[in-house]
Scaffold this active site. Structure first.
Site, PDB file in Angstrom:
ATOM      1  N   GLU A 112     102.032  60.403  51.243  1.00 25.82           N
ATOM      2  CA  GLU A 112     101.274  60.179  50.010  1.00 25.82           C
ATOM      3  C   GLU A 112     102.012  60.769  48.803  1.00 25.82           C
ATOM      4  O   GLU A 112     101.838  60.309  47.682  1.00 25.82           O
ATOM      5  CB  GLU A 112      99.886  60.828  50.162  1.00 25.82           C
TER       6      GLU A 112
ATOM      7  N   HIS B  81     109.090  58.995  76.884  1.00 25.00           N
ATOM      8  CA  HIS B  81     108.894  57.943  77.888  1.00 25.00           C
ATOM      9  C   HIS B  81     108.313  56.673  77.273  1.00 25.00           C
ATOM     10  O   HIS B  81     107.878  55.778  77.990  1.00 25.00           O
ATOM     11  CB  HIS B  81     108.014  58.474  79.019  1.00 25.00           C
TER      12      HIS B  81
ATOM     13  N   LYS C  95      90.359  50.273  48.263  1.00 30.13           N
ATOM     14  CA  LYS C  95      88.971  50.626  47.929  1.00 30.13           C
ATOM     15  C   LYS C  95      88.367  49.575  47.006  1.00 30.13           C
ATOM     16  O   LYS C  95      87.218  49.175  47.181  1.00 30.13           O
ATOM     17  CB  LYS C  95      88.929  51.986  47.213  1.00 30.13           C
TER      18      LYS C  95
HETATM   19  O1  PA5 Z   1      95.219  63.925  49.395  1.00 30.32           O
HETATM   20  C1  PA5 Z   1      94.319  63.305  48.891  1.00 30.32           C
HETATM   21  O2  PA5 Z   1      94.051  63.416  47.687  1.00 30.32           O
HETATM   22  C2  PA5 Z   1      93.467  62.357  49.695  1.00 30.32           C
HETATM   23  O3  PA5 Z   1      93.835  62.334  51.021  1.00 30.32           O
HETATM   24  C3  PA5 Z   1      92.025  62.795  49.649  1.00 30.32           C
HETATM   25  O4  PA5 Z   1      91.923  64.080  50.197  1.00 30.32           O
HETATM   26  C4  PA5 Z   1      91.151  61.834  50.420  1.00 30.32           C
HETATM   27  O5  PA5 Z   1      91.319  60.543  49.906  1.00 30.32           O
HETATM   28  C5  PA5 Z   1      89.707  62.231  50.320  1.00 30.32           C
HETATM   29  O6  PA5 Z   1      89.318  62.334  49.002  1.00 30.32           O
HETATM   30  P1  PA5 Z   1      88.045  63.179  48.618  1.00 30.32           P
HETATM   31  O7  PA5 Z   1      88.293  64.585  49.019  1.00 30.32           O
HETATM   32  O8  PA5 Z   1      87.924  63.017  47.120  1.00 30.32           O
HETATM   33  O9  PA5 Z   1      86.877  62.568  49.352  1.00 30.32           O
END
Ligand code: PA5
Length: 449
Positions: free
Chosen positions: A289, A310, A424
């Site tokens: 990310e 394996h 989303k």
């Molecule tokens: O690293 C991030 O920002 C994301 O993985 C969020 O943690 C994830 O999308 C969950 O978001 P939130 O904590 O707002 O529900």
């Protein structure tokens, strides 16, 4: 205490020592940009000095909340997705007995997870399990609006209130969310749930050392003080004034960027202990990310060895040479199992009699490393003296710091995730969420729905 150690010798031969030394200035600059807040995404640097800013009162407060859940619950459901659950699960799994879920005389509540998927069967089965259990909930969502955890929280909160009554349920629900915004904040205030704040300047994937990770880890019975101590020590070891040659985060950032430039597009994180599986999942999110944007970035993958030797071993040994490996190597196992001598020796294993199983594992590790290097796969190694809270704290902070430096070397903003929004928007449009009418029309045209 020792420190975790990065070794990059087995990358030389694929990239030169000089090419890595040439990163000195750019890596130092990236480290300075983090500390001076002059780089991209500088409003998300709350994780940088987080370990050393955690005070006694904060830790005690988390431990007290954990104690209430520990005393009153057989099961605690941690609700969250991505950065809101992976860090806690990584640490809890790494420190737990591998057969924890089968233990009958538990000292700590079982920690299970929800809101990390939208599988109806998963939620049904969880609800069935909880029908006969005393359970509590830690609901974690920074934005407070993420669909997966919000949905799970609605279901499980309703169930808890039905099973315990509203007043008792209120005492068994804790939330972690943004300071001021979001539906979870509104709900928590209205219902009077105990709530921890995830500060605005800490993104989900950098939040494991905030209450997001610390509270579930404390509920599971692990020592969050040692975890934080380990992270504090790594904060110092990767500090802005530590020379490039001695700074493991800067070195890791440099070598992976140089490997990427030389055509190594995939990094495989390797472990030899299945309980580290979710450390890899956490790492995959952190690096994927943070770096995968603007059409660049190493693809983070992971394997559990020797299991996956394996299945994936063939590809790694002889497939396309676009990969490199980073091996997490645990130096000392926490338990001893010796191979017994067998008079008949029908299985031919007497050459191992008297040896520790860990020695067999270590020889598999070394043999694999040499074979993969011979097969054209650069290898990096991160040694952990032992699997405990302290060294995991070091490891987590090391990866976070290296990720910030690495992202800056790559030229991206390692603290945003604009690409996560695309699915989303489509999902909301397809489900008819108010405010998404235009998108719904556009999708209907595309899918003829
Ligand atoms: O690293 C991030 O920002 C994301 O993985 C969020 O943690 C994830 O999308 C969950 O978001 P939130 O904590 O707002 O529900």
């Amino acid at each position: 205490m020792q420190n975790i150690k990065l070794t990059i010798d087995h990358a030389y031969g694929f990239v030169s020592k000089t090419s890595i030394e040439n990163y000195k200035d750019i890596a130092n600059q990236a480290n300075r940009a983090l500390h001076e807040g002059t780089g991209k995404g500088s409003d998300f640097l709350g994780w940088l000095n987080l370990p050393s800013s955690i005070d006694e009162a904060h830790l005690t407060d988390i431990e007290n909340t954990a104690a209430i859940l520990r005393e009153n619950c057989e099961v605690v459901v941690v609700i969250g997705i991505g950065g809101s659950y992976l860090g806690a699960k990584a640490v809890i799994d790494a420190l737990s007995n591998s057969f924890d879920w089968l233990q009958t005389n538990r000292k700590s509540p079982a920690v299970v997870y929800a809101g990390q998927n939208i599988s109806e069967d998963y939620l049904y089965e969880l609800q069935e399990l909880l029908k006969t259990k005393k359970f509590g909930i830690i609901s974690i969502s920074k934005s407070g609006t993420t669909t997966e955890p919000a949905l799970a929280f609605r279901l499980l909160r309703t169930q808890l209130e039905q099973q315990q009554g509203k007043a008792d349920a209120q005492k068994l629900i804790v939330t972690v969310t943004d300071k001021a915004r979001g539906a979870l904040r509104t709900l928590a205030v209205q219902e009077g749930y105990k709530t921890y704040v995830l500060e605005d300047d800490i993104g989900g994937r950098y939040s494991v050392l905030s209450p997001v990770g610390l509270l579930p880890i404390a509920v599971a019975g692990f020592d969050i003080r040692k975890l934080v101590q380990g992270a504090v020590s790594m904060e110092q070891l990767c500090g802005v004034n530590i020379p490039f040659e001695d700074n493991p985060a800067a070195q890791y950032a440099a070598v992976r960027n140089e490997l990427y430039k030389s055509g190594r597009k995939i990094e495989i994180l390797v472990n030899y202990h299945p309980k580290l599986h979710f450390v890899s999942e956490w790492w995959k999110q952190l690096y994927g990310e943070s770096e995968g944007k603007d059409h660049v970035g190493i693809f983070p993958a992971a394997v559990d060895f020797t299991t996956d030797l394996h299945s994936m071993g063939q590809w790694i040994q002889e497939g396309e040479r676009t990969i490199f490996e980073t091996v997490i190597s645990v130096q000392e196992s926490n338990h001893t199992v010796l191979v017994p001598k067998d008079a008949a020796n029908l299985d031919g294993l007497n050459f191992l009699a008297g040896k520790r199983v860990d020695e067999v594992n270590k020889m598999a590790e070394l043999g694999t490393l040499l074979a993969h290097v011979d097969g054209g796969v650069p290898n990096l190694k991160i040694e952990l003296p032992q699997l405990n809270e302290y060294y995991l704290g070091q490891l987590l902070y090391f990866f976070e710091k290296a990720c910030g430096i690495s992202g800056y070397i790559l030229g991206v903003n390692p603290f945003d995730q604009p690409g996560v929004e695309a699915y989303k928007k489509n999902m909301f449009a397809l489900l008819g969420k108010p405010g998404f009418e235009e998108e719904t029309k556009a999708i209907r045209l595309r899918t003829k729905n």
